[in-house]
Enzyme design. Structure first.
Site, short mmCIF file in Angstrom:
data_model
loop_
_atom_site.label_atom_id
_atom_site.label_comp_id
_atom_site.label_asym_id
_atom_site.label_seq_id
_atom_site.Cartn_x
_atom_site.Cartn_y
_atom_site.Cartn_z
N ARG A 67 42.53 43.04 35.42
CA ARG A 67 43.27 42.89 34.26
C ARG A 67 42.33 42.33 32.72
O ARG A 67 41.38 42.37 32.84
CB ARG A 67 43.82 41.44 34.51
CG ARG A 67 44.46 41.24 35.92
CD ARG A 67 46.11 41.07 35.01
NE ARG A 67 46.76 42.11 34.62
CZ ARG A 67 47.39 41.38 33.47
NH1 ARG A 67 47.48 40.24 33.05
NH2 ARG A 67 47.71 41.93 32.26
N HIS A 126 47.91 33.24 28.25
CA HIS A 126 48.98 33.93 28.16
C HIS A 126 49.52 32.55 27.04
O HIS A 126 49.12 32.02 26.57
CB HIS A 126 48.93 32.91 29.97
CG HIS A 126 49.08 33.75 30.46
ND1 HIS A 126 49.54 34.25 31.41
CD2 HIS A 126 48.07 34.07 31.20
CE1 HIS A 126 48.57 35.07 32.65
NE2 HIS A 126 47.56 34.88 32.29
#
Length: 299
Positions: A217, A222
């Site tokens: 990733r 977030h």
């Protein structure tokens, strides 16, 4: 007087009776059944497989845009290259709640706001422990806006992220990268009257995941944004410019519109850089309208 010798006992297993006082032969060893072969691990797709699937989805989306199809509002829930999305998203229509009959039913679940008010310390992830965290210190700031460009004031903004080595401080993260005892990776703040938020943190590292073989990733943070109620919560991810993992990540690639995908990437802003302390990044969040920031709807 003659004595009758005792009759030797009859073996119960059918073995021959020993004679002349000889010891009984050892019973034949029973061969153990061969071990069952372990089930073969499922064959993970390769990066080439995932890249072909991404390219096919993007080509189809481009063809739909050229034909005048309306732009989607969210990434597809069944974006096949993102393997777990097909199993995790809802497959049934949502249940409608009659808020007039039971107005409190829409608030049966609530966010974990904590037991104290939001403080300045919550927004500085580098000051939440007794020591300095490892990694490249950064400042991330921007504005939360509505579709008309008006600021959204008093918005609760929460973030969570991996540490500089690409590891979350979470029991389910077993990636063998080091944990940082001085970095938890969570923060929150409220937007001001200009809709502005600001966090000081460290740049997260890339990390592997098991979507496919050799899957990694890109570095990301977030973001969670709350409106006036829990049911208005929106979740998305912010990325960093120039990351070489962008072409290989099916989560980012699930945003098939390249313009919308670019809005998920922060911009380096030298004027936001704090001398001898942190590099600055700017990232605005637009809640709706044609320039809206893409949200992980349904995930």
């Amino acid at each position: 007087m003659a004595l009758t010798p005792p009759t030797p006992p009859t073996p119960s297993d059918g073995a021959p009776t020993p004679s002349d006082g000889a010891p009984a032969p050892a019973p034949a060893a029973v061969a153990a059944p061969p071990p069952r072969p372990a089930p073969a691990a499922p064959q993970l797709p390769t990066q080439a497989d995932i890249s072909r699937e991404i390219a096919a989805r993007h080509t189809a989306a481009e063809r739909d845009r050229a034909a005048g199809a309306p732009a989607p509002d969210h990434p597809a829930r069944d974006f096949a290259p993102y393997r777990s999305s097909t199993a995790r998203h809802p497959h049934r229509p949502p249940v409608e709640i009659d808020h007039l009959t039971d107005p409190e039913a829409v608030e049966l679940g609530g966010p974990a706001f904590g037991v104290t008010d939001v403080t300045d310390l919550d927004a500085d992830l580098t000051r939440q422990h007794t020591g300095e965290p490892l990694g490249e210190r950064i400042t991330v700031t921007g504005r939360v806006l509505d579709r008309s460009g008006r600021p959204v004031r008093g918005q609760l903004v929460e973030i969570w992220q991996a540490n500089a080595a690409g590891r979350y401080a979470h029991q389910r993260d077993q990636h063998p990268a080091p944990l940082d005892p001085h970095f938890t990776g969570v923060g929150r703040c409220l937007t001001d009257d200009a809709g502005r938020y600001a966090f000081t943190t460290v740049k997260p590292g890339a990390y592997p995941w098991r979507n496919h073989h050799n899957a990694w990733r890109p570095a990301h943070i977030h973001f969670s944004l709350f409106g006036s109620a829990f049911t208005q919560r929106l979740i998305t991810q912010m990325y960093f410019p120039g990351d070489p993992l962008f072409p290989y990540d099916p989560i980012l690639a699930s945003v098939t519109d390249p313009t919308a995908r670019a809005r998920l990437v922060a911009a380096y802003a030298h004027e936001l850089t704090v001398p001898e302390r942190s590099l600055g990044y700017r990232w605005d969040v637009v809640l709706d309208g044609p320039s809206a920031t893409w949200i992980e709807e349904g995930r």
